[in-house]
Enzyme design. Structure first.
Site, PDB file in Angstrom:
ATOM      1  N   CYS B  97       0.837  -1.203   0.000  1.00 50.57           N
ATOM      2  CA  CYS B  97       0.000   0.000   0.000  1.00 50.57           C
ATOM      3  C   CYS B  97       0.876   1.260   0.000  1.00 50.57           C
ATOM      4  O   CYS B  97       1.495   1.554  -1.003  1.00 50.57           O
ATOM      5  CB  CYS B  97      -0.966  -0.039   1.181  1.00 50.57           C
ATOM      6  N   HIS B 233      -3.628  -5.396   0.987  1.00 54.70           N
ATOM      7  CA  HIS B 233      -2.947  -5.658   2.256  1.00 54.70           C
ATOM      8  C   HIS B 233      -2.968  -7.154   2.588  1.00 54.70           C
ATOM      9  O   HIS B 233      -3.901  -7.626   3.237  1.00 54.70           O
ATOM     10  CB  HIS B 233      -3.661  -4.920   3.389  1.00 54.70           C
ATOM     11  N   GLU B 235      -1.415  -8.722   4.804  1.00 55.46           N
ATOM     12  CA  GLU B 235      -1.380  -8.958   6.255  1.00 55.46           C
ATOM     13  C   GLU B 235      -2.775  -8.895   6.871  1.00 55.46           C
ATOM     14  O   GLU B 235      -2.992  -9.331   7.989  1.00 55.46           O
ATOM     15  CB  GLU B 235      -0.418  -7.963   6.928  1.00 55.46           C
TER      16      GLU B 235
END
Lengths: 792, 273
Positions: B97, B233, B235
């Site tokens: 990002c 993202h 994660e």
């Protein structure tokens, strides 16, 4: 004659001759200095300085004004109220705090004492929660007002050493299509306010990296002149690190952003009515937001906390240094010595009193023992955050301020924190309302679609997607569910890496019920907040109360406030859900009149194992759909009535103890694993809840109204479909689990009312006349997804 | 080397805010991750002590000027040599990002002909405009297994991962669009494209392509395959309970698709070093 004299100091300092002023002149002084004190308070000030045999300085008067303001001292809630039935000594103690203290629950860790309420999460961690209002600044400058509202409430969480993990926001606007020509001068258009506020909230939360997970948006004519902005924050706190042990000799450390002229008189502004000139006069009362500064500040504070280097902490919010320093010293029974010229400024030319009351953002106050000072300063330096010792705590209970060596203020803490008791008069004017009489409409399909697309119910997706609700990667149940973005009743956060335990956050507000009866509005808000939490599997509820009301100086506003507080006591006790924190924002009056009584309930619950959490989407065709709870012909204040321009009188009530049994039953059913989907029934009633479940899952639903457990008055199809009776749920149960579910629900009203289908339709069979409603799912979705922009 | 010997540097400056969950993801995949402040790296710690460099999401320095631009300048001003060496030695660099924005601004991506002092691409303001937080579908495009962050993912796989940004529209200069796209494809640098749930290309259609990225581009790598940036993202899609509709199935899935990226780089390093 003039009452203000310039002192012979090399900087700007004035003395005010209150000793020679009579009542009228005192009031003039209060008005001109914008300190917002009333006659009784001004006389108390005068008497104090008579005893001191000297006149006050400007900084002293301003400090008193800030400390005694409604915003900082909550004098209406703490004061005496004369009602028709006698005297109430402190609304707060009589109702709000009483519920909590009588419940006396062991998991309430710190309530009403600090910047935020704190409850237990597990053996090692506690949860801190706080909700604030930022109405007045948002009415003037929506982006900045809302952004600093978020910033402020995040600092409240940091102010109890907790790490902010989630934000919430609840907003109230006038109708977005409000006629511009009807706007009085100085009142900004709801659409402008809406866009600004939403952008401000998103900006702050997103930039700080705190997920915005729960909220709501309401529309009401009375919000045209009085925009309503609630900002909430929840934090996680290792219990052992909660240090509030400041003592005399500790250094007062000002950390974070620099001080400027933004946010002067924010609290006195917040404690007055909005007028045509507010924007012009009070623009400087709105602060400027810098979320990145606060992000860095947060990191440093958490490190100071983890290394146990601080002895206390508080945020600089309303009243700036004046209230933070005073309240901290007062709390620890200390005095404070301040060297005001040490405060880092954004620019030169700010007078001492302005420095002391400025509400510039992203600032906090730490108390640090001298031996830890160097280590603390290093932490802030490493994060590129300014930290400046500005004074110390003393043992003499005197607030003593110097500027460049000159004494500029010398006030006794005992005086400063004992303002004269405020007296209010309350008078409850019963509203005379009639229940409308009209025949049952023929085309109920049409009403279902109209309800789904109404401003109160339509999807908030466009707003919610501008808030990062995923950052930190701990959002287990999101505000928008799955591919179709259905509205989950509560958000669930999993705050700890190695635990399955979760935290559920929900809210409720029923301003339209308040127009009929503020007592039942408050009761409904409590029921609905708990209901929303229950629907996802949350229990052990802690409540936060936030009042937005009109001027407390007007008896009828007080009358409704007292009613609402009575209900708060009764129903918080009844549900065994204590209040842990709250805030009141009074004086929400504009040229268009007072705000409609508005009470926000925020509920924080615990989900023992997030793997058992329940969402609203239907899971499989063939499953049964149950209604739990009783439907009454309670359409007063409903969205259905509103569509036809009616208010009605039959406001939904809350029936204890049954309501509590219902919540317990739903939790037991969720824990037993037989609940596949659950949704609370609220705005729009049963049929809207069913439609939302269907839209979210892309499965159809078939309902039989005849089977709905109901009161004999609920004898019309539209009543059963659209009633907003409290304490009701729609629950999906696989047929194989039906027996188990029914045995659990044995002592509460419940019935199978339909089933999940593969047909992509919502079909409802009426009380007498066969198929009543039959709408395709994509038509429902299209109506619901229209969104608020369609209303602009 | 063993997984637990892999040292991951998760770098942050003021405004970085996805460091904790990114660190968690690397640790969960068995690596040793550490969040390091940029100031620390320039003063005390050396970049070359680490095996992987990660620039996580957030709003570095407030994203004033352009998203990622200030941090990129700071990189080039203070860490240029070390960073070049880091990259030349084949140590993986990941930008998520805001990190992707930084890598593009710093000239580390797409890096057609070595490191360019000027950005060759940009992550422009979304269209439709504004911040957008939603789950998207990505199709893995790389067939050569060059990209060390995705080599364990079969070509054509569909991954579901969320985005959250206001500036993620990947663009080239209009007049160079075709030429650069050809380079991306020829070098096998195009890693992820936004697609429909069934894998069909988004073709710019909202919301499958959430920001109107050119050619539905969601993530690219350098020609070497060791520098990789993406807007979504991973994660936030590591665990099953992070998925947007995990409640749908009776049993919660253990992992999400994002995990594949962390696993890939771990496997690469354990094999290579």
């Amino acid at each position: 004659m003039t009452f203000v004299f310039r002192c012979k100091t090399p900087f700007s300092l004035y003395k005010i001759n209150v000793l020679a002023a009579d009542d009228r002149q005192l009031e003039k002084i209060s008005r001109e200095m914008a300190i917002g004190l009333d006659a009784k308070e001004l006389n108390a000030v005068k008497n104090y300085f008579c005893r001191k045999r000297r006149n006050p300085t400007d900084i002293e008067l301003q400090t008193i004004g800030q400390t005694w303001s409604e915003h900082c001292f909550h004098k209406t809630f703490k004061g005496d109220i004369t009602t028709e039935d006698g005297k109430i000594q402190s609304l707060f103690k009589t109702y709000i705090a009483k519920a909590t203290s009588e419940l006396n629950l062991p998991w309430c860790y710190s309530v009403f004492e600090d910047n935020a309420g704190i409850v237990e999460f597990d053996e090692n961690y506690a949860i801190a929660a706080k909700v604030e209002t930022h109405n007045h600044p948002s009415a003037i400058e929506p982006f900045g007002g809302a952004a600093t509202g978020v910033g402020g409430v995040i600092r409240d969480i940091l102010g109890v050493w907790a790490d902010p993990i989630a934000c919430t926001n609840v907003l109230g606007f006038g109708p977005l299509n409000y006629d511009r020509n009807k706007l009085p001068r100085g009142v900004k258009h709801p659409k402008y306010l809406f866009r600004g506020v939403v952008a401000g909230i998103g900006c702050y939360g997103n930039n700080m990296g705190i997920p915005t997970v729960n909220g709501a948006i309401y529309f009401d004519e009375s919000y045209v002149g009085n925009v309503v902005v609630f900002c909430g924050c929840v934090g996680l706190l290792p219990k052992r690190k909660f240090a509030k042990i400041a003592k005399s000799g500790d250094i007062i450390l000002l950390v974070g952003g620099r001080t400027g002229r933004d946010g002067i008189h924010g609290v006195t502004f917040a404690s007055a009515e909005l007028t045509e000139k507010s924007a012009e006069i009070s623009r400087s009362a709105v602060q400027i937001a810098n979320p990145i500064e606060e992000e860095k500040l947060k990191r440093a504070i958490i490190e100071v906390r983890d290394k146990e280097l601080g002895s206390s902490i508080t945020d600089l919010g309303g009243g700036g240094l004046s209230s933070a320093v005073g309240e901290m010293a007062h709390r620890f029974d200390c005095g404070a010595q301040i060297e005001l010229e040490r405060v880092p400024l954004k620019y030169d030319g700010i007078s001492p009193w302005e420095i002391y009351i400025s509400e510039s953002q992203e600032r906090m106050l730490l108390l640090v023992s001298p031996k830890n000072l160097e280590a603390v300063l290093r932490i802030f330096r490493d994060e590129d955050v300014e930290a400046t010792p500005i004074g110390k705590f003393t043992d003499n209970r005197v607030l003593s301020i110097h500027y460049e060596g000159y004494p500029v203020a010398d006030l006794d803490m005992d005086f400063l924190f004992a303002p004269p008791k405020t007296e209010r008069v309350s008078k409850w004017n019963k509203v005379l309302l009639k229940e409308p009489a009209f025949p049952e409409p023929q085309n109920l399909d049409h009403y279902v679609l109209k309800l789904l697309s109404s401003a109160a119910i339509t999807s908030r997706e466009k707003v919610v997607r501008t808030y990062d609700h995923e950052v930190k990667g701990n959002t287990v149940l999101k505000p928008l569910h799955g591919q179709f973005g259905g509205p989950n009743d509560a958000a669930i956060i999993k705050p700890l890496e190695d635990r399955w335990k979760g935290l559920s956050i929900s809210c409720a507000m029923n301003p339209r019920f308040g127009k009929i009866d503020p007592y039942w509005m408050a009761a409904s808000a409590i029921d609905e907040a708990i209901r929303n939490n229950t629907a996802v599997g949350g229990r052990r509820i802690a409540l936060l109360d936030n009042f937005v009301w009109g001027s407390p100086e007007k008896p009828d506003r007080m009358g409704s406030l007292v009613k609402a507080c009575e209900a708060c006591y009764k129903f918080a006790r009844g549900f065994k859900a204590p209040f842990i924190s709250g805030k009141d924002s009074l004086y929400n009056e504009s040229p268009l009149g007072p705000v409609t009584p508005t009470l926000l309930m925020t509920a924080i619950g615990i989900v023992p194992d997030i793997r058992k959490a329940v969402s609203l989407d239907l899971k499989s065709p063939g499953h049964l759909v149950y209604v739990v709870g009783y439907t009454f012909a309670e359409l007063g204040g409903s969205e259905y009535y509103r569509l036809t321009g009616m208010l009605g009188r039959s406001v939904p009530k809350v029936r204890l103890p049954q309501a509590k049994h219902i919540m317990q039953t739903v939790i037991a059913a969720i824990d037993s694993g037989c609940v596949r989907a659950c949704h609370d029934v609220s705005e729009g009633g049963l049929v809207v809840a069913a439609a939302e479940m269907a839209i979210t899952s892309n499965y159809g639903v078939k309902l039989q109204l005849e089977n709905v457990p109901k009161n004999c008055n609920a004898n019309r199809n539209d009543f059963v479909l659209f009633s907003e009776s409290n304490s009701r749920f729609l629950i999906e149960v696989p047929e194989s689990q039906a027996e188990k579910f029914e045995s659990l629900a044995d002592n509460v009203p419940h019935a199978v009312v339909g089933e999940v289908t593969n047909e992509h339709r919502l079909s409802v069979f009426g009380l007498r006349n066969g198929k009543l409603i039959d709408v395709a799912l994509d038509k429902l979705a299209e109506a619901w997804k229209q969104g608020l922009e369609g209303k602009t | 080397m063993k997984r637990k010997e892999i040292r991951v540097c998760i770098l942050r400056v003021g405004g970085t805010n996805c460091d904790a969950e990114t660190k968690r993801a690397f640790q969960e995949s068995g690596m040793k991750a550490e969040v390091v402040h940029f100031n620390q790296l320039t003063k005390t710690k050396g970049l070359l002590d680490f095996n992987i460099l990660v620039i996580p999401g957030g709003f570095s320095h407030g994203d004033y000027v352009r998203a990622g631009a200030i941090w990129a300048t700071q990189f080039n001003a203070t860490l240029k040599e070390e960073l070049s060496q880091f990259v030349e030695e084949g140590r993986p660099v990941l930008g998520i990002c805001n990190g992707f924005q930084v890598l593009v601004e710093a000239g580390l991506l797409p890096q057609f002909e070595g490191r360019n002092p000027f950005p060759e691409a940009a992550l422009a303001s979304n269209n439709p405009p504004g911040y957008n937080c939603r789950w998207v579908y990505l199709r893995h495009e790389s067939s050569s297994n060059k990209c060390v962050f995705t080599r364990e993912i079969p070509v054509g796989s569909i991954l579901r991962i969320p985005i959250a940004h206001a500036e993620g529209r990947f663009i080239f200069k209009k007049e160079k669009e075709e030429k650069y796209l050809k380079k991306l494809l020829d070098n096998d640098q195009l890693i992820f494209r936004y697609c429909h749930p069934n894998g069909k290309s988004a073709e710019g259609e909202y919301p499958a392509n959430p920001n109107n990225s050119f050619y539905d581009i969601a993530g690219i790598s350098a020609p070497s395959g060791t520098v990789f940036g993406l807007m979504p993202h991973p994660e936030r899609a590591y665990f099953g309970w992070q998925l947007p509709d995990w409640t749908k199935s009776g049993i919660m899935p253990t992992f999400g698709d994002g995990r594949l990226i962390f696993e890939s780089v771990a496997k690469y390093l354990t094999k290579k070093f």
